[in-house]
Scaffold this active site. Sequence first.
Site, PDB file in Angstrom:
ATOM      1  N   ASP A   1      79.254   9.694  97.126  1.00  0.00           N
ATOM      2  CA  ASP A   1      79.827   8.601  97.669  1.00  0.00           C
ATOM      3  C   ASP A   1      80.964   8.271  96.841  1.00  0.00           C
ATOM      4  O   ASP A   1      81.007   8.992  95.781  1.00  0.00           O
ATOM      5  CB  ASP A   1      78.850   7.477  97.881  1.00  0.00           C
TER       6      ASP A   1
ATOM      7  N   ASP B   1      83.184   4.893  96.354  1.00  0.00           N
ATOM      8  CA  ASP B   1      83.374   3.525  95.522  1.00  0.00           C
ATOM      9  C   ASP B   1      81.882   3.217  94.977  1.00  0.00           C
ATOM     10  O   ASP B   1      81.087   3.112  95.598  1.00  0.00           O
ATOM     11  CB  ASP B   1      83.939   2.573  96.776  1.00  0.00           C
TER      12      ASP B   1
END
Length: 186
Positions: free
Chosen positions: A14, A16
């Site tokens: 992922d 952020d």
Amino acid sequence: MTARTGPRGLLILDRDGVINRDSAQFVKNTGEFQPLPGSIDAIAMLHRAGFTVAVASNQSGLARGLFDRRALRAMHRKLRRLVANAGGRVDRIVVCPHGPNDGCRCRKPAPGLLLRLARHYRVSLDGVPAIGDSLRDLEAAQVAGARPILVRTGNGRRTEASLPVTLRDVEVFDDLASAASALVKT
């Protein structure tokens, strides 16, 4: 032509909260794209260890009109440049540009982004490490058949405190650097 994975296979991150600082106001430009301590070196280490590193990220700020694709591409160029300068490579970045209520199949916790990567590399996601900081990252990995891994950065501590029974056995690390170190050793 389909891309090939490195000798250790695919690894999905992922963005952020895992690679860079997350923000309730969204990360909208290169100035706001601030890598978390150790994350760039961790990605480089994973690449050098033979992993093909890909990023799968919800980016609803596009649908909300908070930034455009040009700004997103600039942030990803910055990420790739930083990783390259550290001796690594981010091989592919896929994003969901939709909002939370758009009903798409790519926005995590739906597995669409991960399945897109599997199709691109022509690999099964069985056992592929998928590292995230939120429940939706872990759920997408689980549904796709990948190996969900939680980091405590970003939303990770809050996520860890409220993991559902179906994810209680998930591996948990303090940050991407510690997760990468463990993965490189296995």
